[in-house]
Write a protein that holds these residues in place. Structure first.
Motif, short mmCIF file in Angstrom:
data_model
loop_
_atom_site.label_atom_id
_atom_site.label_comp_id
_atom_site.label_asym_id
_atom_site.label_seq_id
_atom_site.Cartn_x
_atom_site.Cartn_y
_atom_site.Cartn_z
N TYR A 52 25.79 -8.39 -40.48
CA TYR A 52 26.73 -9.26 -41.17
C TYR A 52 27.01 -10.47 -40.30
CZ TYR A 52 30.41 -7.20 -38.24
OH TYR A 52 31.17 -6.79 -37.17
N TYR A 53 27.54 -11.52 -40.91
CA TYR A 53 27.75 -12.78 -40.22
C TYR A 53 29.23 -13.16 -40.25
CZ TYR A 53 22.75 -12.90 -40.81
OH TYR A 53 21.43 -12.57 -40.77
N THR A 54 29.68 -13.79 -39.15
CA THR A 54 31.05 -14.26 -39.08
C THR A 54 31.04 -15.70 -38.57
OG1 THR A 54 31.30 -13.39 -36.84
CG2 THR A 54 32.04 -11.97 -38.64
N VAL A 55 32.13 -16.42 -38.88
CA VAL A 55 32.26 -17.82 -38.48
C VAL A 55 33.56 -17.99 -37.72
CG1 VAL A 55 32.45 -20.21 -39.29
CG2 VAL A 55 30.94 -18.59 -40.47
N ASN A 56 33.50 -18.68 -36.59
CA ASN A 56 34.68 -19.01 -35.81
C ASN A 56 34.90 -20.51 -35.91
OD1 ASN A 56 36.77 -19.01 -33.96
ND2 ASN A 56 35.43 -19.00 -32.19
N LEU A 57 36.07 -20.93 -36.39
CA LEU A 57 36.43 -22.34 -36.49
C LEU A 57 37.34 -22.69 -35.32
CD1 LEU A 57 37.25 -22.41 -40.30
CD2 LEU A 57 35.10 -23.03 -39.19
N ALA A 58 37.05 -23.80 -34.64
CA ALA A 58 37.84 -24.14 -33.47
C ALA A 58 37.85 -25.65 -33.24
CB ALA A 58 37.27 -23.45 -32.23
N LYS A 59 38.82 -26.07 -32.44
CA LYS A 59 38.90 -27.45 -31.96
C LYS A 59 38.88 -27.38 -30.44
CE LYS A 59 42.83 -29.61 -32.34
NZ LYS A 59 43.97 -30.42 -32.80
N VAL A 60 38.01 -28.17 -29.84
CA VAL A 60 37.89 -28.21 -28.39
C VAL A 60 38.79 -29.33 -27.87
CG1 VAL A 60 36.29 -28.52 -26.46
CG2 VAL A 60 35.51 -27.40 -28.56
N TYR A 61 39.55 -29.02 -26.82
CA TYR A 61 40.39 -30.03 -26.20
C TYR A 61 40.41 -29.80 -24.70
CZ TYR A 61 44.00 -26.44 -25.67
OH TYR A 61 44.69 -25.31 -25.31
N GLU A 62 40.88 -30.81 -23.99
CA GLU A 62 40.96 -30.74 -22.54
C GLU A 62 42.42 -30.51 -22.15
OE1 GLU A 62 39.88 -33.74 -18.93
OE2 GLU A 62 38.54 -33.75 -20.67
N ASP A 63 42.68 -29.48 -21.34
CA ASP A 63 44.06 -29.20 -20.94
C ASP A 63 44.48 -30.12 -19.79
OD1 ASP A 63 42.91 -28.15 -18.65
OD2 ASP A 63 43.43 -26.07 -19.09
N ARG A 64 45.69 -29.92 -19.30
CA ARG A 64 46.24 -30.79 -18.25
C ARG A 64 45.42 -30.76 -16.97
NH1 ARG A 64 52.19 -28.53 -19.30
NH2 ARG A 64 52.54 -29.61 -21.26
N ASN A 65 44.75 -29.66 -16.72
CA ASN A 65 43.94 -29.51 -15.50
C ASN A 65 42.51 -30.02 -15.67
OD1 ASN A 65 46.16 -28.24 -14.29
ND2 ASN A 65 45.51 -26.25 -15.11
N GLY A 66 42.20 -30.54 -16.84
CA GLY A 66 40.86 -31.04 -17.11
C GLY A 66 39.87 -29.99 -17.55
N LYS A 67 40.36 -28.77 -17.82
CA LYS A 67 39.50 -27.68 -18.24
C LYS A 67 39.41 -27.68 -19.77
CE LYS A 67 38.85 -22.74 -17.60
NZ LYS A 67 39.42 -21.50 -17.10
N LEU A 68 38.20 -27.46 -20.31
CA LEU A 68 38.02 -27.42 -21.77
C LEU A 68 38.58 -26.11 -22.33
CD1 LEU A 68 34.44 -28.89 -22.25
CD2 LEU A 68 36.63 -30.01 -22.62
N GLN A 69 39.33 -26.23 -23.40
CA GLN A 69 39.94 -25.09 -24.09
C GLN A 69 39.62 -25.19 -25.58
OE1 GLN A 69 41.69 -22.68 -22.53
NE2 GLN A 69 41.53 -23.67 -20.54
N GLU A 70 39.87 -24.10 -26.30
CA GLU A 70 39.68 -24.08 -27.76
C GLU A 70 40.97 -23.62 -28.41
OE1 GLU A 70 36.38 -21.72 -28.98
OE2 GLU A 70 34.92 -23.05 -28.06
#
Length: 153
Positions: A70-88
């Protein structure tokens, strides 16, 4: 701002991240201790990722206990936190909701295409198995006990 709730999403983080967060994640459960098979989790890689700027839809392939895919989909927005690390995040602004919906539709279309291919492959395999059973079977059981051909009038 709108928040999209997860739907049938089984995303596995990288093993390094799991070991940092949950150092005992490889410890077998009570049910697994009696099993002789390897219970180490295998990393799951996405089949496809659709992007629109900072938005993304990730398509995953999974198997249930019976071995069905079976298949699943993850919807997300990527952003950069205060420390410069990428988060979702799964929170979207009102202008992002329609864009992320379109990404979800693309991922769903891809999943439906994969399901159709899988179904066709399974049908072809079953057809080949049936044909090989017919050819390799020899004399059918109903004809085994006849010594001579009978002609009745």
């Amino acid at each position: 701002m709108f928040t999209v709730r997860s739907f049938a999403c089984r995303v596995q983080p990288p093993l390094e991240q799991l070991s940092e967060t949950f150092p005992n994640h490889l410890t077998p459960t009570k049910e697994q201790k009696g099993l002789s098979m390897d219970t180490t989790p295998t990393p799951n890689k996405p089949l496809a990722t659709y992007r629109d700027g900072k938005l993304k839809a990730t398509l995953w392939q999974n198997e249930n206990r019976e071995g069905d895919t079976y298949y699943t989909v993850n919807l997300a927005k990527v952003y950069e936190d205060r420390n410069g690390k990428l988060q979702e995040t799964s929170s979207f602004s009102d202008t992002e909701v329609l864009r992320v919906t379109e990404l979800g539709k693309e991922a769903r279309t891809h999943a439906l295409h994969l399901k159709r291919e899988h179904s066709l492959e399974r049908k072809q395999q079953q057809s080949q198995e049936r044909n090989s059973d017919r050819r390799g079977g020899g004399t059918p059981d109903r004809f085994q006990n006849r010594s001579e051909p009978r002609m009745e009038r």
